[in-house]
Design a protein around this motif. Sequence first.
Motif, short mmCIF file in Angstrom:
data_model
loop_
_atom_site.label_atom_id
_atom_site.label_comp_id
_atom_site.label_asym_id
_atom_site.label_seq_id
_atom_site.Cartn_x
_atom_site.Cartn_y
_atom_site.Cartn_z
N GLU A 85 0.81 -1.21 0.15
CA GLU A 85 -0.33 -0.30 -0.01
C GLU A 85 1.08 1.72 0.27
OE1 GLU A 85 -3.51 0.92 0.17
OE2 GLU A 85 -4.29 -1.47 0.29
N THR A 88 0.77 6.53 3.69
CA THR A 88 -0.58 7.26 4.20
C THR A 88 0.75 8.84 4.30
OG1 THR A 88 -1.09 5.64 5.33
CG2 THR A 88 -1.86 8.13 6.04
N LEU A 89 0.00 9.73 3.60
CA LEU A 89 -0.38 11.57 2.98
C LEU A 89 -1.27 12.18 4.31
CD1 LEU A 89 -0.24 11.32 -0.58
CD2 LEU A 89 2.28 10.91 1.09
N ALA A 90 -0.65 13.16 4.18
CA ALA A 90 -1.34 13.84 5.00
C ALA A 90 -1.25 16.04 4.65
CB ALA A 90 -1.45 14.27 6.93
N VAL A 103 -5.66 17.43 5.72
CA VAL A 103 -6.72 16.32 5.07
C VAL A 103 -6.16 15.73 4.78
CG1 VAL A 103 -7.69 16.25 2.62
CG2 VAL A 103 -8.19 17.95 3.44
N PHE A 104 -6.51 13.84 4.91
CA PHE A 104 -6.15 13.05 4.91
C PHE A 104 -5.99 11.60 3.31
CE2 PHE A 104 -5.32 13.65 9.61
CZ PHE A 104 -3.82 12.90 9.71
N SER A 105 -5.24 11.24 3.35
CA SER A 105 -5.22 9.87 2.67
C SER A 105 -4.66 8.86 2.66
CB SER A 105 -3.69 10.55 1.03
OG SER A 105 -4.28 9.56 0.12
N ARG A 106 -5.72 7.76 3.46
CA ARG A 106 -4.56 6.68 4.33
C ARG A 106 -4.17 5.89 3.19
NH1 ARG A 106 -7.52 3.13 8.40
NH2 ARG A 106 -5.49 3.05 9.79
N GLY A 107 -3.45 5.48 3.61
CA GLY A 107 -2.71 3.99 3.12
C GLY A 107 -2.32 2.65 4.25
N THR A 133 -4.84 7.46 13.42
CA THR A 133 -5.42 6.19 12.60
C THR A 133 -5.61 4.96 13.15
OG1 THR A 133 -3.26 5.94 11.85
CG2 THR A 133 -4.62 7.83 10.48
#
Length: 314
Positions: A85, A88-90, A103-107, A133
């Motif tokens: 995966e 994860t980015l924020a 804003v989160f982009s979960r990975g 998270t």
Amino acid sequence: MKEVFCIGELLIDFVAEKQGNNLSEAKEFTKKAGGAPANVACAIARLGGKSSFMGCVGNDPFGNFLLNVLEEEGVNISLAQRSEEFTTLAFVSIDEDGERDFVFSRGADKEFKYSPSIKNMFYNNMVHFGAATALLGGNLEEAYGRFLFDAITHDAFVSFDPNYRADLWKNKEDIFIKKCMPFIEKSTLCKFSLEEAKLLSNKEDILDACAFFHEMGTKVVTVTMGAEGTLLSSHKKAEIVPSIPVKAVDTTGAGDAFIGCFLQQISGLKETNELIADFDLLVKMVAKANKAGAITTQNYGAIRSLPTQDQLNT
């Protein structure tokens, strides 16, 4: 000195510096290492403590970058995992007062898997649960609960920080509250922001909130209130420990620096029971932790802004 195992997310913060706190208007972003439990692990190591990070990053350049940062800070990364995966980015924007928009982009963080071989490492050490998270599902949430059981059954000092993010729990606040309760019940130390304390206790009065948390099982409660100081509560005694007056540039990581400094001090005690019984000692520790949080707000990015022991001693 006890080792502190920090469990949760490690991610990339893409920070829009000096562009206001409205992400829709941000045009330029700077890559920084982030994630509350990782920040705490770095804060402990930078102050001379022993910390290990337990979490998952992607098998990608961002994951490499993040683990390199932790290793350079002196954090043990041998228990970190990698996943296919994406890391994860924020995305974070910061206004002139240091306040943020997320804003989160979960990975990959959700892919952290439980390993029964780790529990023996917890014995007579410390385990810190940072929940930004970790309660959102995936393997991480399952591992989180199982490691809590392991920490309790192996006589570890348990610390919990809910790290509430409103954007992640919009219209699901009741679920967040329910998931936090087992950790509040079993932790020796809980660190809350004022917003978190009111949300999780359903009390407007902060002393009533602390009483609620003690009834749940928490021995020591801290409620960070920014410029108003930190409310410390233990054994029916409470006191506001003053903050260090500063002009904040970026509040990212201030709470993590606070709890990291607090845990690093606790890790040096032979018996943590003496902490619970000695309120004056707690006050001194919280005052030092307040200073750590204040110093962290003086620069952009959490990890590079964390204080050293020399800074705290001046």
